[in-house]
Design a protein around this motif. Structure first.
Motif, short mmCIF file in Angstrom:
data_model
loop_
_atom_site.label_atom_id
_atom_site.label_comp_id
_atom_site.label_asym_id
_atom_site.label_seq_id
_atom_site.Cartn_x
_atom_site.Cartn_y
_atom_site.Cartn_z
N SER A 76 2.04 5.37 -3.38
CA SER A 76 1.73 4.20 -3.78
C SER A 76 0.18 4.73 -3.91
O SER A 76 -0.22 5.75 -3.78
CB SER A 76 1.38 3.44 -1.97
OG SER A 76 0.60 4.18 -1.01
N SER A 77 -0.13 3.23 -4.65
CA SER A 77 -1.82 3.75 -4.79
C SER A 77 -3.31 3.87 -4.10
O SER A 77 -3.54 4.27 -4.18
CB SER A 77 -1.94 2.70 -6.11
OG SER A 77 -2.13 0.70 -4.80
N ASP A 78 -2.26 3.63 -2.74
CA ASP A 78 -3.18 4.21 -1.66
C ASP A 78 -3.43 5.21 -1.20
O ASP A 78 -4.39 5.30 -0.34
CB ASP A 78 -3.15 2.94 -0.17
CG ASP A 78 -2.95 1.57 -0.39
OD1 ASP A 78 -3.47 1.02 -1.39
OD2 ASP A 78 -1.98 0.81 0.35
N LYS A 84 -6.94 4.53 -11.54
CA LYS A 84 -6.22 2.71 -11.96
C LYS A 84 -6.16 2.19 -12.71
O LYS A 84 -5.12 1.21 -12.94
CB LYS A 84 -6.05 1.95 -10.57
CG LYS A 84 -5.63 3.06 -9.65
CD LYS A 84 -6.24 1.65 -8.00
CE LYS A 84 -5.94 2.50 -6.89
NZ LYS A 84 -6.38 4.24 -6.56
N THR A 85 -6.80 2.76 -13.36
CA THR A 85 -6.75 1.91 -14.61
C THR A 85 -6.95 2.47 -16.12
O THR A 85 -7.57 4.00 -15.83
CB THR A 85 -7.72 0.80 -15.26
OG1 THR A 85 -9.02 1.37 -15.18
CG2 THR A 85 -7.84 -0.55 -13.84
N GLN A 224 0.68 -1.42 -18.64
CA GLN A 224 -0.43 -2.78 -19.07
C GLN A 224 -0.79 -2.97 -20.22
O GLN A 224 -1.11 -4.60 -20.40
CB GLN A 224 -1.91 -1.85 -18.31
CG GLN A 224 -1.50 -1.02 -16.68
CD GLN A 224 -2.51 -0.38 -16.35
OE1 GLN A 224 -3.86 -0.22 -16.68
NE2 GLN A 224 -2.80 0.02 -15.67
#
Length: 228
Positions: A76-78, A84-85, A224
Protein backbone atom coordinates in the motif's frame (compact mmCIF):
# COMPACT_ATOMS: atom_id res chain seq x y z
CA UNK A 1 24.85 -82.44 53.00
CA UNK A 2 24.62 -78.68 52.85
CA UNK A 3 25.52 -78.73 49.17
CA UNK A 4 22.80 -81.29 48.45
CA UNK A 5 20.24 -79.12 50.26
CA UNK A 6 21.23 -76.07 48.23
CA UNK A 7 21.00 -78.01 44.99
CA UNK A 8 17.65 -79.45 46.02
CA UNK A 9 16.29 -75.96 46.84
CA UNK A 10 17.57 -74.55 43.57
CA UNK A 11 15.85 -77.32 41.66
CA UNK A 12 12.61 -76.74 43.53
CA UNK A 13 12.76 -72.99 42.86
CA UNK A 14 13.49 -73.63 39.19
CA UNK A 15 10.58 -76.04 38.94
CA UNK A 16 8.33 -73.57 40.73
CA UNK A 17 9.29 -70.75 38.40
CA UNK A 18 8.83 -72.98 35.34
CA UNK A 19 5.44 -74.14 36.57
CA UNK A 20 4.46 -70.51 37.28
CA UNK A 21 5.48 -69.37 33.80
CA UNK A 22 3.65 -72.27 32.17
CA UNK A 23 0.53 -71.38 34.10
CA UNK A 24 0.79 -67.69 33.18
CA UNK A 25 1.36 -68.39 29.48
CA UNK A 26 -1.54 -70.85 29.29
CA UNK A 27 -3.95 -68.44 31.00
CA UNK A 28 -2.89 -65.16 29.34
CA UNK A 29 -1.78 -66.58 25.99
CA UNK A 30 1.63 -64.90 26.41
CA UNK A 31 4.63 -66.79 25.01
CA UNK A 32 8.02 -67.31 26.62
CA UNK A 33 9.48 -65.06 23.93
CA UNK A 34 7.24 -62.22 25.12
CA UNK A 35 8.34 -62.81 28.69
CA UNK A 36 11.98 -62.81 27.54
CA UNK A 37 11.46 -59.47 25.78
CA UNK A 38 10.03 -58.02 28.97
CA UNK A 39 12.96 -59.30 30.98
CA UNK A 40 15.50 -57.91 28.48
CA UNK A 41 13.64 -54.57 28.08
CA UNK A 42 15.72 -51.56 29.04
CA UNK A 43 13.79 -48.65 30.56
CA UNK A 44 16.43 -46.17 29.35
CA UNK A 45 15.18 -46.75 25.77
CA UNK A 46 11.71 -45.76 26.83
CA UNK A 47 13.03 -42.53 28.27
CA UNK A 48 15.00 -41.87 25.10
CA UNK A 49 11.99 -42.55 22.89
CA UNK A 50 9.81 -40.34 25.04
CA UNK A 51 12.38 -37.53 24.81
CA UNK A 52 12.56 -37.88 21.02
CA UNK A 53 8.76 -37.89 20.79
CA UNK A 54 8.51 -34.82 23.00
CA UNK A 55 11.14 -33.01 20.91
CA UNK A 56 9.34 -33.94 17.68
CA UNK A 57 6.02 -32.75 19.09
CA UNK A 58 7.62 -29.47 20.12
CA UNK A 59 9.07 -29.03 16.61
CA UNK A 60 5.71 -29.70 15.03
CA UNK A 61 4.08 -27.17 17.35
CA UNK A 62 6.63 -24.55 16.23
CA UNK A 63 5.95 -25.34 12.60
CA UNK A 64 2.21 -25.07 13.19
CA UNK A 65 2.69 -21.67 14.81
CA UNK A 66 4.75 -20.46 11.87
CA UNK A 67 2.06 -21.70 9.51
CA UNK A 68 -0.89 -20.32 11.42
CA UNK A 69 0.69 -16.93 12.05
CA UNK A 70 2.77 -16.08 8.95
CA UNK A 71 4.41 -12.71 8.61
CA UNK A 72 1.93 -10.31 7.14
CA UNK A 73 2.87 -8.47 3.96
CA UNK A 74 1.13 -5.33 2.84
CA UNK A 75 1.38 -3.47 -0.43
CA UNK A 76 0.00 0.00 0.00
CA UNK A 77 1.01 3.60 -0.35
CA UNK A 78 1.25 3.78 3.45
CA UNK A 79 4.07 1.24 3.66
CA UNK A 80 5.98 1.76 0.42
CA UNK A 81 8.23 4.79 0.42
CA UNK A 82 8.35 6.56 -2.91
CA UNK A 83 6.82 9.29 -5.07
CA UNK A 84 3.04 9.24 -5.33
CA UNK A 85 2.74 11.63 -8.28
CA UNK A 86 4.55 12.10 -11.56
CA UNK A 87 5.73 15.53 -10.44
CA UNK A 88 7.37 14.02 -7.31
CA UNK A 89 9.10 11.37 -9.43
CA UNK A 90 10.44 13.90 -11.94
CA UNK A 91 13.11 15.35 -9.58
CA UNK A 92 12.62 18.78 -11.10
CA UNK A 93 15.04 20.80 -8.97
CA UNK A 94 17.96 20.14 -11.31
CA UNK A 95 16.22 21.51 -14.42
CA UNK A 96 16.05 25.20 -15.46
CA UNK A 97 12.67 26.91 -15.50
CA UNK A 98 11.01 29.57 -17.58
CA UNK A 99 7.65 31.26 -17.28
CA UNK A 100 5.10 30.63 -20.01
CA UNK A 101 1.43 31.13 -20.76
CA UNK A 102 -0.08 27.70 -21.36
CA UNK A 103 -3.37 27.06 -23.13
CA UNK A 104 -5.02 23.88 -24.36
CA UNK A 105 -5.89 22.60 -27.84
CA UNK A 106 -7.46 19.59 -29.54
CA UNK A 107 -7.05 17.90 -32.90
CA UNK A 108 -10.48 19.14 -33.98
CA UNK A 109 -11.82 21.97 -36.14
CA UNK A 110 -11.92 24.40 -33.22
CA UNK A 111 -8.09 24.25 -32.88
CA UNK A 112 -6.70 23.05 -36.19
CA UNK A 113 -9.49 23.63 -38.71
CA UNK A 114 -9.42 19.89 -39.53
CA UNK A 115 -12.34 17.49 -39.16
CA UNK A 116 -11.95 13.77 -38.41
CA UNK A 117 -12.33 12.91 -42.13
CA UNK A 118 -9.36 15.12 -43.07
CA UNK A 119 -6.34 13.01 -44.19
CA UNK A 120 -4.05 14.94 -41.85
CA UNK A 121 -6.43 14.97 -38.87
CA UNK A 122 -4.44 14.59 -35.62
CA UNK A 123 -1.08 14.83 -37.40
CA UNK A 124 1.32 17.38 -35.91
CA UNK A 125 3.89 19.53 -37.71
CA UNK A 126 6.58 17.00 -36.73
CA UNK A 127 4.64 14.20 -38.40
CA UNK A 128 3.66 12.29 -35.25
CA UNK A 129 0.09 11.71 -34.12
CA UNK A 130 -1.24 13.87 -31.28
CA UNK A 131 -1.07 12.05 -27.96
CA UNK A 132 -2.10 12.52 -24.33
CA UNK A 133 0.10 10.15 -22.34
CA UNK A 134 3.04 10.19 -19.94
CA UNK A 135 4.71 12.28 -22.62
CA UNK A 136 2.05 14.29 -24.45
CA UNK A 137 2.39 16.28 -27.66
CA UNK A 138 2.41 20.06 -27.25
CA UNK A 139 2.82 23.06 -29.54
CA UNK A 140 5.35 25.85 -29.05
CA UNK A 141 7.27 28.59 -30.81
CA UNK A 142 9.94 26.53 -32.56
CA UNK A 143 12.42 29.40 -32.29
CA UNK A 144 12.19 29.07 -28.50
CA UNK A 145 11.55 25.34 -28.13
CA UNK A 146 12.56 23.30 -31.22
CA UNK A 147 10.71 20.12 -32.20
CA UNK A 148 11.61 17.31 -29.79
CA UNK A 149 12.07 19.61 -26.78
CA UNK A 150 10.81 18.02 -23.56
CA UNK A 151 9.19 20.23 -20.94
CA UNK A 152 7.64 19.33 -17.63
CA UNK A 153 4.46 21.33 -17.07
CA UNK A 154 3.21 21.20 -13.44
CA UNK A 155 -0.38 19.95 -13.34
CA UNK A 156 -0.09 18.48 -16.86
CA UNK A 157 3.02 16.31 -16.98
CA UNK A 158 5.71 15.85 -19.60
CA UNK A 159 5.14 17.62 -22.89
CA UNK A 160 7.11 16.99 -26.07
CA UNK A 161 7.12 19.81 -28.61
CA UNK A 162 5.67 18.28 -31.78
CA UNK A 163 3.63 21.11 -33.24
CA UNK A 164 3.46 24.85 -33.86
CA UNK A 165 0.70 27.41 -34.27
CA UNK A 166 0.31 30.89 -35.70
CA UNK A 167 -0.81 32.22 -32.32
CA UNK A 168 1.84 30.29 -30.38
CA UNK A 169 4.74 32.72 -30.23
CA UNK A 170 7.38 33.63 -27.69
CA UNK A 171 6.65 32.34 -24.21
CA UNK A 172 3.38 30.62 -25.17
CA UNK A 173 2.75 26.88 -25.37
CA UNK A 174 -0.34 24.86 -26.29
CA UNK A 175 -1.09 21.56 -24.51
CA UNK A 176 -2.96 18.72 -26.24
CA UNK A 177 -6.24 17.40 -24.78
CA UNK A 178 -8.69 14.89 -26.23
CA UNK A 179 -11.74 17.17 -26.23
CA UNK A 180 -12.74 20.81 -25.84
CA UNK A 181 -14.48 19.85 -22.60
CA UNK A 182 -11.17 18.53 -21.26
CA UNK A 183 -9.45 21.79 -22.17
CA UNK A 184 -11.93 23.85 -20.16
CA UNK A 185 -12.45 21.46 -17.22
CA UNK A 186 -8.84 20.39 -16.75
CA UNK A 187 -6.82 23.40 -17.86
CA UNK A 188 -8.15 26.59 -19.35
CA UNK A 189 -5.36 29.18 -19.48
CA UNK A 190 -2.49 29.36 -17.00
CA UNK A 191 0.67 31.34 -16.48
CA UNK A 192 3.28 29.17 -14.78
CA UNK A 193 6.90 28.03 -14.65
CA UNK A 194 7.81 25.02 -16.78
CA UNK A 195 10.97 22.94 -16.49
CA UNK A 196 13.23 22.37 -19.49
CA UNK A 197 14.13 18.67 -19.40
CA UNK A 198 15.80 18.43 -22.80
CA UNK A 199 16.20 20.81 -25.73
CA UNK A 200 15.11 19.23 -29.01
CA UNK A 201 17.15 18.93 -32.20
CA UNK A 202 14.27 19.75 -34.54
CA UNK A 203 13.06 16.19 -35.14
CA UNK A 204 10.64 13.74 -33.51
CA UNK A 205 9.46 10.29 -34.62
CA UNK A 206 6.64 8.01 -33.48
CA UNK A 207 9.24 5.50 -32.31
CA UNK A 208 10.96 8.09 -30.10
CA UNK A 209 7.66 9.22 -28.60
CA UNK A 210 6.58 5.64 -27.96
CA UNK A 211 9.90 4.84 -26.30
CA UNK A 212 9.45 7.79 -23.93
CA UNK A 213 5.96 6.63 -23.01
CA UNK A 214 7.19 3.10 -22.27
CA UNK A 215 9.72 4.24 -19.65
CA UNK A 216 9.48 1.48 -17.02
CA UNK A 217 10.00 3.71 -14.00
CA UNK A 218 6.99 5.86 -14.91
CA UNK A 219 4.37 3.23 -15.75
CA UNK A 220 2.86 3.44 -12.28
CA UNK A 221 1.78 7.01 -13.11
CA UNK A 222 0.46 6.30 -16.59
CA UNK A 223 -3.10 5.69 -15.47
CA UNK A 224 -3.18 9.05 -13.69
CA UNK A 225 -2.48 10.77 -17.02
CA UNK A 226 -4.49 8.67 -19.50
CA UNK A 227 -7.64 8.65 -17.37
CA UNK A 228 -7.53 12.33 -16.41
Amino acid sequence: MKIKKVIRRACMVSLFVTAFLVTITSISNISFADVRMWVDYEPVHTEKTFTQLKHRQSSLQKKDLNYLEPKKMYISSDEIEGPKTLEEAANLDKYPTSQVVATGYTAGVESTGKSPDHPEYGITFSGVQVKRDLYSTIAADLNVYPIGTILFIPGYGYGVVADKGSAITGNKIDLYFHTVEDVYSQWGKKQLDVHLIELGDGTLTEEELEELNETDALQVFRQQITES
